[in-house]
Motif scaffolding. Structure first.
Motif, PDB file in Angstrom:
ATOM      1  N   ALA A 227     -76.376  20.316 -37.303  1.00 29.67           N
ATOM      2  CA  ALA A 227     -75.838  19.141 -36.608  1.00 29.67           C
ATOM      3  C   ALA A 227     -74.350  18.960 -36.844  1.00 29.67           C
ATOM      4  O   ALA A 227     -73.681  18.254 -36.082  1.00 29.67           O
ATOM      5  CB  ALA A 227     -76.588  17.886 -37.047  1.00 29.67           C
ATOM      6  N   GLY A 228     -73.810  19.602 -37.881  1.00 30.09           N
ATOM      7  CA  GLY A 228     -72.379  19.494 -38.142  1.00 30.09           C
ATOM      8  C   GLY A 228     -71.513  20.082 -37.047  1.00 30.09           C
ATOM      9  O   GLY A 228     -70.295  19.866 -37.017  1.00 30.09           O
ATOM     10  N   TYR A 229     -72.136  20.812 -36.126  1.00 28.01           N
ATOM     11  CA  TYR A 229     -71.393  21.428 -35.016  1.00 28.01           C
ATOM     12  C   TYR A 229     -71.879  20.915 -33.661  1.00 28.01           C
ATOM     13  O   TYR A 229     -71.534  21.478 -32.613  1.00 28.01           O
ATOM     14  CB  TYR A 229     -71.528  22.960 -35.100  1.00 28.01           C
TER      15      TYR A 229
ATOM     16  N   GLN B  46     -62.478  20.981 -40.948  1.00 27.25           N
ATOM     17  CA  GLN B  46     -62.380  20.436 -39.601  1.00 27.25           C
ATOM     18  C   GLN B  46     -62.803  21.416 -38.509  1.00 27.25           C
ATOM     19  O   GLN B  46     -62.686  21.106 -37.323  1.00 27.25           O
ATOM     20  CB  GLN B  46     -60.967  19.895 -39.353  1.00 27.25           C
ATOM     21  N   CYS B  47     -63.363  22.554 -38.901  1.00 27.31           N
ATOM     22  CA  CYS B  47     -64.051  23.410 -37.924  1.00 27.31           C
ATOM     23  C   CYS B  47     -65.376  22.780 -37.524  1.00 27.31           C
ATOM     24  O   CYS B  47     -66.007  23.224 -36.559  1.00 27.31           O
ATOM     25  CB  CYS B  47     -64.305  24.803 -38.504  1.00 27.31           C
ATOM     26  N   GLY B  48     -65.823  21.790 -38.290  1.00 26.02           N
ATOM     27  CA  GLY B  48     -67.069  21.100 -37.975  1.00 26.02           C
ATOM     28  C   GLY B  48     -66.905  19.603 -38.159  1.00 26.02           C
ATOM     29  O   GLY B  48     -65.798  19.086 -38.325  1.00 26.02           O
TER      30      GLY B  48
ATOM     31  N   VAL C 197     -76.309  27.116 -28.257  1.00 22.92           N
ATOM     32  CA  VAL C 197     -77.398  26.924 -29.218  1.00 22.92           C
ATOM     33  C   VAL C 197     -76.815  27.027 -30.629  1.00 22.92           C
ATOM     34  O   VAL C 197     -76.219  28.044 -30.982  1.00 22.92           O
ATOM     35  CB  VAL C 197     -78.514  27.972 -29.045  1.00 22.92           C
ATOM     36  N   VAL C 198     -76.978  25.965 -31.411  1.00 23.18           N
ATOM     37  CA  VAL C 198     -76.572  25.974 -32.819  1.00 23.18           C
ATOM     38  C   VAL C 198     -77.820  26.238 -33.646  1.00 23.18           C
ATOM     39  O   VAL C 198     -78.794  25.494 -33.569  1.00 23.18           O
ATOM     40  CB  VAL C 198     -75.925  24.643 -33.240  1.00 23.18           C
TER      41      VAL C 198
END
Length: 280
Positions: A112-114, A241-243, A129-130
């Motif tokens: 969910a972080g992405y 901050q990539c996620g 799709v993560v």
């Protein structure tokens, strides 16, 4: 010969001599020390076990998510959300996409972080799709992308990517499965596999403050990716901050907002997807 008397005043049998006071004291001291030593050893063992359990609990505890992450676990007017067996799935509304993106999360970061990133890309016309990972470590399910690909036969072109360890494992999947994917999308990550001759289209996005930046910019590291790889160094950006999570250890504070860094990431990955979708 007079026989020695015992403490009760009786005569000891021949050949039996009662220990003197010093010997008796020594024996008593020895008996008393053994339980103490055993207790100390057991205490040390207990401390070690507690430390190991505590260390493992910290190591496998997930990074805390930001409110934006959980809020994005829902559909928007332009992208529908569903939680499927293969992962958090975002599908553009009113379109039948033929190009998709598979994302592997960074170490200790829940899928969910992405979610905000994935939904933003899906809103532009791509399936995203993560993939949730066992114990939140992509190293435990490098081949997860195969299940995603099998579940979406309508997608004819795939990009695989990820953040940090997730990006490294995405690169590993691409190396282990030639022809399965058409592109590689990285954020704060680099490949340990040689993909120079893979023919993949690739995008590498990273913050200038990311502790991994020197490794990403190392010519030896870049030589493992295709020569056509597009690099986007985000000044003032960091690793976290990539996620959309917090608590990244040893990560310098970013000097730009998360929103601004995310815009750069989404823009870079959309350019990669668009190039692959329009390729002959």
């Amino acid at each position: 010969m007079t026989q020695p008397e015992n403490r009760a005043g009786s005569v000891d049998p021949p050949g039996i001599v009662q220990p003197g006071p010093a010997v008796a004291a020594k024996a008593t001291t020895t008996v008393r020390r053994r339980p103490r030593r055993r207790t100390v050893v057991l205490g040390i063992v207990a401390v070690i076990v507690i430390a190991l359990v505590g260390g493992l609990a910290w190591f496998f505890s997930p990074q805390p998510l930001l409110p934006e992450a959980t809020a994005a676990l829902a559909s928007s007017p332009a992208a529908s959300f569903s939680e499927e067996a293969t992962g958090l799935t975002y599908t553009p509304v009113g379109a039948s996409p033929t190009t998709g993106l598979i994302l592997y999360p960074g170490a200790k970061v829940p899928a969910a972080g992405y979610a905000p990133t994935a939904r933003a890309i899906a809103e532009e016309g791509y399936l995203v799709v993560v993939v949730p990972m066992p114990l939140n470590f992509a190293i435990f399910d490098v081949d997860a992308a195969s299940g995603v690909i099998a579940a979406h036969p309508g997608i004819t072109r795939w990009v695989i990517g990820g953040h940090s360890l997730g990006g490294a494992m995405a690169a590993q999947y691409a190396a282990d499965n030639p022809g399965a994917v058409d592109g590689l999308a990285l954020c704060g990550a680099y490949s340990a596999s040689d993909l120079a001759a893979s023919g993949l289209a690739a995008s590498s996005v990273y913050g200038s403050l990311d502790a991994a930046a020197p490794k990403i910019e190392d010519p030896a590291t870049q030589s493992l990716l295709p020569a056509t790889t597009v690099y986007d160094r985000i000044e003032g950006g960091n690793h976290e901050q990539c996620g959309w999570y917090t608590g990244q250890p040893n990560d310098p504070p970013a000097t730009i907002t998360r929103e601004d860094q995310q815009i750069r990431i989404v823009t870079a990955w959309l350019a990669l997807l668009q190039a692959i979708a329009s390729a002959p």
